[in-house]
Design an enzyme around this catalytic site. Structure first.
Site, short mmCIF file in Angstrom:
data_model
loop_
_atom_site.label_atom_id
_atom_site.label_comp_id
_atom_site.label_asym_id
_atom_site.label_seq_id
_atom_site.Cartn_x
_atom_site.Cartn_y
_atom_site.Cartn_z
N MET A 135 -32.99 -3.23 -8.55
CA MET A 135 -31.88 -3.54 -7.65
C MET A 135 -30.72 -2.54 -7.79
SD MET A 135 -33.35 -5.94 -6.10
CE MET A 135 -32.15 -6.76 -5.08
N ARG A 136 -31.04 -1.29 -8.06
CA ARG A 136 -30.00 -0.24 -8.14
C ARG A 136 -30.36 0.87 -7.19
NH1 ARG A 136 -25.58 -1.96 -11.15
NH2 ARG A 136 -26.37 -3.34 -12.76
N ASN A 157 -40.57 2.43 -3.01
CA ASN A 157 -39.83 1.17 -3.16
C ASN A 157 -40.45 0.11 -2.27
OD1 ASN A 157 -37.67 -0.59 -3.89
ND2 ASN A 157 -36.68 -0.13 -1.94
N HIS A 159 -39.33 -3.32 -0.14
CA HIS A 159 -38.13 -3.98 0.36
C HIS A 159 -38.52 -5.24 1.12
CE1 HIS A 159 -34.04 -4.43 1.62
NE2 HIS A 159 -34.47 -4.67 2.83
C1 GAR Z 1 -38.95 -8.58 -4.13
O1 GAR Z 1 -38.86 -9.47 -3.05
C2 GAR Z 1 -38.63 -7.17 -3.68
O2 GAR Z 1 -39.05 -6.89 -2.38
C3 GAR Z 1 -37.12 -7.20 -3.76
O3 GAR Z 1 -36.82 -7.92 -4.93
C4 GAR Z 1 -37.86 -8.87 -5.18
C5 GAR Z 1 -38.34 -8.64 -6.58
O4 GAR Z 1 -39.24 -9.65 -6.95
N1 GAR Z 1 -36.57 -5.88 -3.80
C6 GAR Z 1 -35.40 -5.56 -3.26
O5 GAR Z 1 -34.69 -6.36 -2.69
C7 GAR Z 1 -35.00 -4.11 -3.41
N2 GAR Z 1 -33.86 -3.82 -2.64
P1 GAR Z 1 -40.12 -9.46 -8.26
O6 GAR Z 1 -39.19 -9.07 -9.39
O7 GAR Z 1 -40.71 -10.82 -8.47
O8 GAR Z 1 -41.15 -8.39 -7.99
#
Ligand code: GAR
Length: 266
Positions: A135-136, A157, A159
């Site tokens: 998340m960075r 990545n 998203h």
């Molecule tokens: C996931 O939904 C991913 O798409 C999102 O964080 C979640 C992580 O879940 N990523 C973002 O929002 C990136 N900007 P996880 O830790 O269970 O894989």
């Protein structure tokens, strides 16, 4: 035996995508191996998941670095090869209306944290870096050091939205609150902007009247767990090519964008 793709992973949280990638590697569904898992968050549960499989892990505590720099800027200087003006010119994370001091602070603190990340990653030979719920945002300082070949980016990545709609930190929530009737997830290469890089793959799902943010998140994550390993496999097979396309628009204008071409197998 076919050479496996060495994959490094960065996470911030629970790591269910990381788990899906680990499982796909272990079951031989993808020709890849995870060589390290790093996190900006010391409490990320995904680090424990990696430990279970004896995958090397490390933490670069962004929050503590940002706090230290704020309290005493001279205590943690930026890396020797950091040039603020170059970074400011390259970045596309912030628009011209953003407070310039905020942008400068961001570039400096991120370069300090990113230099530490690069140091931690150094012992591992990796072909691809996957962000699995990391998340960075990266600054160009980091991206340029990982992407050494402009034709083949090395940072992927995932998203939780159908980009280019709803970039940022809460893709499923933003999709739901907007009243969309379809949601989805996107895997893309990372460029200098926020969730703006060339798109590799997408999956979509319907949103029904009885849905909640929680229910669409659950549906979306299941698709993420399928999509991410598939995109990594395309990379492992050498089937992803980034090409710049230019289109003629009205009034003599042109539109240029880097897009991913998926090459046929073999
Ligand atoms: C996931 O939904 C991913 O798409 C999102 O964080 C979640 C992580 O879940 N990523 C973002 O929002 C990136 N900007 P996880 O830790 O269970 O894989």
């Amino acid at each position: 035996m076919k050479k496996k793709l060495n994959v490094g992973a960065l996470i911030s949280g629970g790591g269910t995508n990381l788990q899906a990638i680990i499982d796909a590697c272990r079951r031989g569904k993808i020709d890849a191996k995870i060589v390290f898992v790093g996190s900006d968050n010391p409490d990320a549960y995904g680090i424990q998941r990696a430990g279970k499989y004896h995958i090397p892990t490390f933490i670069v505590d962004y929050r503590s670095i940002i706090r230290q720099v704020k309290e005493n800027p001279s205590a943690l200087p930026p890396p020797d090869d950091f040039d603020l003006q170059t970074q400011l010119q390259k970045q596309t994370l912030f628009g011209s209306d953003t407070d310039p001091q905020r942008v400068r602070d961001f570039m400096i603190t991120r370069a300090i944290a990113e230099a530490r990340l690069l140091e931690e990653m150094k012992p591992y030979k990796f072909d691809l870096l996957v962000l699995a719920g990391f998340m960075r945002n990266f600054s160009p300082y980091f991206i340029d050091k990982v992407n050494t070949n402009p034709e083949l980016p090395r940072i992927m990545n995932i998203h939780p939205a159908l980009l280019p709609s709803f970039p940022g930190v809460d893709g499923y929530g933003d999709t739901f609150r907007y009243g969309c009737k379809v949601g989805g997830c996107t895997v893309h290469f990372v460029d200098y902007g926020e969730d703006s890089g060339p798109i590799i793959g997408q999956r979509a799902f319907k949103i029904f009247p009885h849905d909640t943010i929680e229910s669409i998140k659950e549906r979306g994550l299941k698709l993420e767990w399928e999509l991410y390993p598939e995109c990594i496999q395309l990379y492992a097979e050498g089937r992803l090519k980034v090409v710049r396309k230019t289109y003629q628009m009205r009034a003599g204008k042109t539109w240029t964008r880097a897009v991913v071409e998926i090459l046929p197998p073999g």
